[in-house]
Enzyme design. Structure first.
Site, mmCIF file in Angstrom:
data_model
loop_
_atom_site.group_PDB
_atom_site.id
_atom_site.type_symbol
_atom_site.label_atom_id
_atom_site.label_comp_id
_atom_site.label_asym_id
_atom_site.label_seq_id
_atom_site.Cartn_x
_atom_site.Cartn_y
_atom_site.Cartn_z
ATOM 1 N N ARG A 51 2.070 -20.158 -56.664
ATOM 2 C CA ARG A 51 3.106 -20.219 -55.637
ATOM 3 C C ARG A 51 2.480 -20.562 -54.282
ATOM 4 O O ARG A 51 1.360 -20.141 -53.979
ATOM 5 C CB ARG A 51 3.749 -18.826 -55.563
ATOM 6 C CG ARG A 51 4.904 -18.692 -54.587
ATOM 7 C CD ARG A 51 6.106 -19.388 -55.064
ATOM 8 N NE ARG A 51 7.332 -18.927 -54.410
ATOM 9 C CZ ARG A 51 8.457 -19.624 -54.431
ATOM 10 N NH1 ARG A 51 8.519 -20.787 -55.060
ATOM 11 N NH2 ARG A 51 9.534 -19.153 -53.866
ATOM 12 N N THR A 104 13.867 -28.086 -58.239
ATOM 13 C CA THR A 104 12.786 -27.494 -59.048
ATOM 14 C C THR A 104 12.755 -28.204 -60.397
ATOM 15 O O THR A 104 13.654 -28.981 -60.716
ATOM 16 C CB THR A 104 12.975 -25.963 -59.197
ATOM 17 O OG1 THR A 104 13.013 -25.373 -57.904
ATOM 18 C CG2 THR A 104 11.908 -25.289 -60.029
ATOM 19 N N THR A 148 7.844 -26.457 -58.344
ATOM 20 C CA THR A 148 8.885 -26.800 -57.378
ATOM 21 C C THR A 148 8.357 -27.268 -56.031
ATOM 22 O O THR A 148 7.243 -26.923 -55.636
ATOM 23 C CB THR A 148 9.786 -25.553 -57.147
ATOM 24 O OG1 THR A 148 10.904 -25.916 -56.347
ATOM 25 C CG2 THR A 148 9.023 -24.429 -56.473
ATOM 26 N N LEU A 149 9.199 -28.064 -55.383
ATOM 27 C CA LEU A 149 9.036 -28.352 -53.955
ATOM 28 C C LEU A 149 10.100 -27.588 -53.172
ATOM 29 O O LEU A 149 10.241 -27.742 -51.984
ATOM 30 C CB LEU A 149 9.224 -29.852 -53.702
ATOM 31 C CG LEU A 149 8.130 -30.797 -54.216
ATOM 32 C CD1 LEU A 149 8.636 -32.239 -54.211
ATOM 33 C CD2 LEU A 149 6.873 -30.668 -53.380
ATOM 34 N N ASN A 150 10.898 -26.797 -53.859
ATOM 35 C CA ASN A 150 12.099 -26.102 -53.397
ATOM 36 C C ASN A 150 13.253 -27.100 -53.364
ATOM 37 O O ASN A 150 13.841 -27.373 -54.382
ATOM 38 C CB ASN A 150 11.896 -25.389 -52.063
ATOM 39 C CG ASN A 150 12.969 -24.315 -51.851
ATOM 40 O OD1 ASN A 150 13.579 -23.878 -52.820
ATOM 41 N ND2 ASN A 150 13.195 -23.917 -50.622
ATOM 42 N N SER A 181 10.409 -15.851 -55.374
ATOM 43 C CA SER A 181 10.944 -16.967 -56.155
ATOM 44 C C SER A 181 11.942 -16.462 -57.186
ATOM 45 O O SER A 181 11.971 -15.279 -57.518
ATOM 46 C CB SER A 181 9.781 -17.661 -56.869
ATOM 47 O OG SER A 181 10.261 -18.611 -57.782
ATOM 48 N N SER A 182 12.756 -17.383 -57.687
ATOM 49 C CA SER A 182 13.639 -17.075 -58.824
ATOM 50 C C SER A 182 13.141 -17.745 -60.100
ATOM 51 O O SER A 182 13.803 -17.653 -61.142
ATOM 52 C CB SER A 182 15.056 -17.585 -58.543
ATOM 53 O OG SER A 182 15.597 -16.934 -57.430
ATOM 54 N N GLY A 241 16.984 -24.821 -60.678
ATOM 55 C CA GLY A 241 18.326 -24.388 -60.272
ATOM 56 C C GLY A 241 18.361 -23.324 -59.192
ATOM 57 O O GLY A 241 19.368 -22.631 -59.055
HETATM 58 N N1 GLY Z 1 12.258 -22.582 -54.782
HETATM 59 C C1 GLY Z 1 13.026 -21.969 -55.785
HETATM 60 C C2 GLY Z 1 12.446 -20.698 -56.257
HETATM 61 O O1 GLY Z 1 11.246 -20.530 -56.222
HETATM 62 O O2 GLY Z 1 13.164 -19.826 -56.655
#
Ligand code: GLY
Length: 574
Positions: free
Chosen positions: A108, A383, A401-403, A454-455, A475
């Site tokens: 991350r 993502t 992800t890049l968000n 993060s999710s 998502g």
């Molecule tokens: N950027 C989405 C997440 O990490 O949840």
């Protein structure tokens, strides 16, 4: 070639000539046709793009294991799926080795040293609109390259250069755009132009059409440095210099020292059970594992299979579980290196049974009775996820992800990669929602060097001690509930993997107090019944985009790319 200078705006003459030479000697890569239900005997790679899946498959066929293929896919996605695949972002890998050992790697992004609690607030303490989502200051220190280096050092079999090479060829020789790729490049054309006035490979003087070829020579050169110098090819030397220059241009705050200090982290994955399955998921700083285990423990208390998939009774209970789980997320979850996250407590039977005690069968619990807050609309596929299983049955589940799509929309000048806008995943101010409508507090406040919550929910499931399911999705805030539903579809509702992936989905995240449902997810009768229980329903076009692999009883593999929600998701197996 009449548009050469417009297409390659910022590139040097030398880079341009190199591309011209390649155009005459190399064919760009074109994505192949999809298979309806992908099956394989030995190994499989499922990603958001056919060319990334094929890059991973080629590595498996060359004698590489799932970890080698992970590196090849991560870098290939940065080229062929630049809206979310990345070297300028971060992610999480959950893995299970052939001998049953499980592990996870946290790559991350981190907050730069110059960022602190009030980084996105004005002098009156108000959030500065757009600052955490767009432009140089929205970027966290990228973790993907260090993550891949560490994963490969510990578990890879093939030489590093061999697993990075496919991405270099894709960037240099060009990639033929699919409809979805062309659409997405066009959709973000304005933002990419605004933040990169000197031009990028992603913007040309006319809009993109399917069949156009995207060449990325600057990214190819960056990947070559990573191939030749490993970690130092990104966090030091030329790439670090270009990134520092880019920061200076846009008044960003990531420094050479931030880059040098970045380290991915091995973490114990979270494990739990659901009926006779074992679920292996990501620990904080992702909320995904905690939330998934909480939701599955809650689901075990109700006869969801008997009630049926997406019936009003089932959806009501799942919504009530989700409401409580997301409220916990907002309060208790953050980077465990900075905040004492009570993981054991909030995933314990005791705690959870108490938490579910307030669920009523005949009415919803309004979210403000659980905790107050306000949020915006959410619907997002940002993502990306990929799942890999090799012939020895090593399995790797990666969400990266890049968000936002194309991250903060800054493409590092001369280096050709997008920077993330992951800083928005912090709680920029307690109670103020982020771009996914998620709220948070102290646990996820910004601190220098801290990882944002993060999710992402890369997950692996075992059945009777053997590898069974590898799954994950993009998502934003809907990642958790998307993985939850696909896992339930397979483990509780006994669906085949393609059916489980295709089944229509719903989402609730405590705030806003709305049940989002994909078009077709609910019958008219179920809608009426849910509204009678007090639920506020809202139709959306899609939720999540699963990339999964299931090991069938005979040991063969079935792929579950999300073919029904648009895009180029693709399973490659052999
Ligand atoms: N950027 C989405 C997440 O990490 O949840």
């Amino acid at each position: 070639m009449q548009n050469f200078s417009a297409v390659f705006g910022r590139f040097s003459v030398a880079a341009g000539l190199a591309v011209l030479l390649l155009l005459t000697t190399c064919r760009p890569f074109s994505p192949p046709e999809k298979e309806a239900v992908p099956l394989a005997e030995h190994g499989m790679v499922v990603t958001a793009h056919a060319l990334a899946s094929q890059a991973g498959l080629a590595v498996l066929k060359a004698g590489g294991n799932a970890f080698d293929a992970t590196v090849a896919v991560q870098f290939a996605l940065a080229v062929v799926y630049p809206r979310a695949g990345n070297i300028g972002g971060g992610g999480f890998a959950v893995f299970r080795q052939a001998d049953g050992t499980v592990g996870s790697l946290d790559f991350r992004e981190k907050a730069p040293a110059a960022a602190g609690r009030d980084f996105y607030l004005d002098s009156l303490g108000n959030v500065i609109e757009g600052m955490s989502t767009s432009g140089h200051r929205a970027a966290g220190v990228p973790g993907s390259v260090d993550g891949m280096v560490r994963l490969h050092e510990r578990y890879g079999q093939l030489p590093w250069a061999q697993v990075v090479q496919p991405a270099i060829e894709l960037a240099r020789d060009g990639v033929v755009l699919t409809e979805s790729e062309a659409d997405n490049l066009n959709r973000f054309r304005e933002a990419l132009t605004a933040l990169n006035p000197e031009g990028t490979a992603f913007v040309k003087d006319t809009t993109w059409v399917p069949g156009d070829t995207l060449f990325q020579p600057e990214l190819a050169a960056t990947l070559e440095r990573i191939r030749d110098e490993g970690r130092a090819g990104f966090y030091e030397g030329e790439t670090a210099r270009l990134l520092a220059e880019e920061m200076e241009r846009g008044h960003g705050v990531i420094t050479a020292e931030d880059l040098r200090n970045y380290e991915a982290k091995w973490r114990e994955p979270l494990t739990g059970t659901f009926h006779d399955f074992r679920v292996i998921a990501m620990a904080p700083p992702s909320s995904g594992g905690v939330a998934l285990l909480q939701l599955l423990q809650g689901s075990e208390q109700y006869p969801l299979q008997r009630w049926g998939h997406n019936t009003a009774k089932t959806v009501h209970i799942m919504t009530e579980l989700e409401r409580r789980v997301y409220a916990d997320r907002a309060t208790y979850l953050g980077d465990p290196d900075f905040f004492q996250v009570p993981v054991a407590r909030i995933t314990s039977e005791d705690y959870l049974n108490g938490r579910w005690a307030s669920i009523q069968p005949d009415r919803k619990t309004p979210s403000e009775e659980i905790k107050e807050g306000e949020v915006n609309q959410i619907e997002s596929l940002e993502t990306t996820h990929f799942s890999i299983v090799d012939s020895a049955r090593n399995a790797v589940s990666v969400t990266t992800t890049l968000n936002g799509y194309f991250g903060c929309k800054v493409v590092v000048g001369g280096a050709g990669f997008c920077l993330n806008n992951e800083m928005d995943d912090f709680s920029v101010k307690p109670g103020v929602p982020n771009m996914f409508g998620l709220v948070g507090g102290e646990a996820n406040a910004i601190q220098p060097g801290k990882r944002m919550l993060s999710s992402m929910t890369p997950t692996i499931v075992e059945r009777k001690g053997k590898l069974y399911l590898v799954v994950g999705t993009p998502g934003g805030s809907t990642i958790i509930t998307t993985v939850y539903q696909v896992v339930l579809n397979v483990l509780e509702h006994d669906m085949t993997l393609p059916d489980a992936v295709a089944a229509k989905r719903l989402h609730h995240q405590w705030l806003p107090d709305k049940v989002l449902y994909e078009t077709g997810a609910l019958s008219d009768e179920a809608k009426t019944q849910l509204e009678a229980l007090g639920h506020d329903l809202e139709e959306v076009s899609k939720l999540g985009k699963i990339e999964a692999i299931l090991v069938q009883p005979d040991g063969t593999l079935v792929g579950g790319p999300d073919h029904t929600r648009g895009g180029d998701d693709f399973a490659s197996g052999y």
